[in-house]
Design an enzyme around this catalytic site. Structure first.
Site, PDB file in Angstrom:
ATOM      1  N   GLU A 249       0.884  -1.170   0.000  1.00  0.00           N
ATOM      2  CA  GLU A 249       0.000   0.000   0.000  1.00  0.00           C
ATOM      3  C   GLU A 249       0.915   1.210   0.000  1.00  0.00           C
ATOM      4  OE1 GLU A 249      -1.524   3.149   0.710  1.00  0.00           O
ATOM      5  OE2 GLU A 249      -1.835   2.530   2.781  1.00  0.00           O
ATOM      6  N   CYS A 283      -2.198   8.821   2.757  1.00  0.00           N
ATOM      7  CA  CYS A 283      -1.800   8.369   1.422  1.00  0.00           C
ATOM      8  C   CYS A 283      -2.909   8.510   0.393  1.00  0.00           C
ATOM      9  CB  CYS A 283      -1.330   6.918   1.494  1.00  0.00           C
ATOM     10  SG  CYS A 283      -2.504   5.814   2.296  1.00  0.00           S
TER      11      CYS A 283
END
EC number: 1.2.1.8
Length: 483
Positions: A249, A283
């Site tokens: 990720e 993010c």
């Protein structure tokens, strides 16, 4: 020091210290105060963590899933019972305000443990009839997993990785970011208190070399990383040497598209959440805000009003809405991006300065008239800096939204739900929102495409990334051999 843990590491069910490791100072970013001092894992600590994890995993995998589930559910309950003190530690570790950590960090971790506890007993194989013969499949744990965390959501990330790994019969050695190392140690303590057998969740501290030692060990079957694209490339390559399972990720430069029929206040609220929550250090943030030309100036005017009203200050003050960046290094990086945006012709709408000395604060910042070629529209800033770009047509918005190497997330705001579904179907992103942004319930898969990663965390999809399928062919008659 006010947040000093019992030891730097947690291995085989207890705190473990080795002061010969390089020191890791833990800094409270609101003041610059050193609140703890840890030590990097030495080769002996790394070996102890890997060995105890490998040793404990087989018995854990053989345990009835419902028994594993009870332990994880107890851990979830313990987190909720101690959420206030855990959230205080998270605030000291990260600088995020209590207003956030009380509802978003450990709470999400508890949700993950509870969700995967419920899922564990119902993960089953399938039966395939083949005339009188048949095949059945078994979902088996991978074995020893390595989790590598990021500094922006340290405790949530530790739980998001540990919960599916443990629920499905694996063991995990977890390395938090050296910037925010404290929460993972608390999770290890809580899991032991909940009844987890020693060795199944070990925590070791360190920088990149420690992570490399974990990722390349022959006993490791799986690596799950949350981090930047450059770090992800290195870890992915190292894991590939051993043909290990991976979940990555990584970063993002996500688009948030606002059409002229959108509810303006909701769209502005989402843009602010997608750029200023956690001081912009998320993010999946929608840092490229595409606003249809007809409403752009009204959008910017109201956005500036609301951004200027954000309460900044001491993260321990429950009224404060935005705290500092995580470190001085991150502050300097973000300020450099702001100066670059000015130099490249961005129109500063609000913010743009460091704020609230002596901590690592920067004002909520908005640039308008940003073009696709500007650095601010291409690179991940990881700070409270929003780029507003205008567009005319739906087709243009989709093409420009996809013109990036990243693909973690995307959002669409419009009153026309037919258009919303049509647009998200064409967006190259692993997670999309319609008339919402940055909501990540553990029941739903989360992850990216392109350079934003591989694999998925959370939801039922995570089962595929912490198990492997064994096929068993059962012959019910005599073997018919040609010789």
């Amino acid at each position: 020091m006010r947040a000093q843990p019992a030891a730097s590491h947690f291995v085989d069910g207890r705190p473990l210290e080795d002061e010969t490791g390089a020191p890791i100072p833990v800094i409270y970013p609101a003041t610059g105060e050193e609140i703890a001092r840890l030590h990097e894992a030495t080769p002996a600590v790394i070996e102890a963590a890997l060995a105890s994890g490998a040793r404990a995993q087989a018995a854990w995998a053989a345990m009835r899933p419902v028994e594993r589930a009870r332990i994880l559910r107890r851990a979830s309950d313990l987190i909720r019972a101690h959420n206030e003190e855990l959230s205080l530690l998270e605030t000291l570790d990260t600088g995020k305000p209590l207003q956030e950590t009380l509802v978003a960090d450990w709470a999400s971790g508890a949700d993950a443990l509870e969700f995967f506890a419920g899922l564990a007993p119902v993960v089953t194989g399938e039966t395939v009839p083949l005339g009188q013969d048949f095949v059945y499949t078994i979902r088996e744990p991978l074995g020893l997993c390595v989790g590598i965390g990021a500094w922006n959501y340290p405790s949530q990330i530790a739980c998001w990785k540990a919960a599916p790994a443990l629920a499905l019969g694996n063991a995990m050695v977890f390395k938090p970011s050296e910037v925010t190392p404290l929460g993972a140690l608390k999770l290890a303590e809580i899991l032991i208190e909940a009844g987890l057998p020693p060795g199944l969740f070990n925590v070791v501290q360190g920088r990149g070399a420690v992570g490399a030692s974990l990722v390349t060990d022959s006993r490791v079957a799986k690596v799950s990383l949350t981090g930047s694209v450059p770090t992800g490339r290195r870890v992915y390559a190292a894991a590939a040497e051993g043909v290990r399972h991976v979940t990555m990720e990584l970063g993002g430069k996500s688009p948030l598209i606002v059409f002229d029929d959108a509810d303006l206040e909701s769209a502005i609220g989402a843009a602010m959440l997608g750029n200023f929550y956690s001081a912009g250090q998320i993010c999946s943030n929608g840092t490229r805000v595409f606003v249809q030309k007809g409403i752009k100036e009204a959008f910017l005017a109201r956005l500036a009003e609301r951004a200027d009203a954000i309460r900044m200050g001491d993260p321990l003050d429950p009224e404060v809405q935005m705290g500092p960046l995580v470190s001085q290094a991150q502050l300097e990086k973000v300020l450099a991006y702001i100066e670059k945006a000015r130099a490249e012709g961005g129109r500063l709408v609000c913010g743009g300065e460091a704020s609230v000395s002596p901590g690592c604060y920067v004002q909520p910042t908005v640039f308008a008239d940003v073009t696709d070629a500007m650095t601010l529209a291409r690179e991940e800033v990881f700070g409270p800096v929003m780029a507003v770009l205008d567009f005319e047509t739906e087709e243009e918005a989709i093409a420009r939204a996809n013109a990036t190497d990243f693909g973690l997330a995307a959002g669409v705001f419009t009153a026309d739900l037919t258009r919303a579904h049509r647009v998200v179907a064409q967006l190259q992103a692993g997670t999309c929102w319609i008339n919402a942004y940055n909501l990540t319930p553990v029941e739903a898969p989360f992850g990216g495409v392109k350079l934003s990663g591989v694999g998925r965390e959370n939801g039922r999809a995570a089962v595929q990334h912490y198990t492997q399928v064994k096929s068993v062919y059962v012959g019910m008659g005599p073997v018919d051999a040609p010789y």
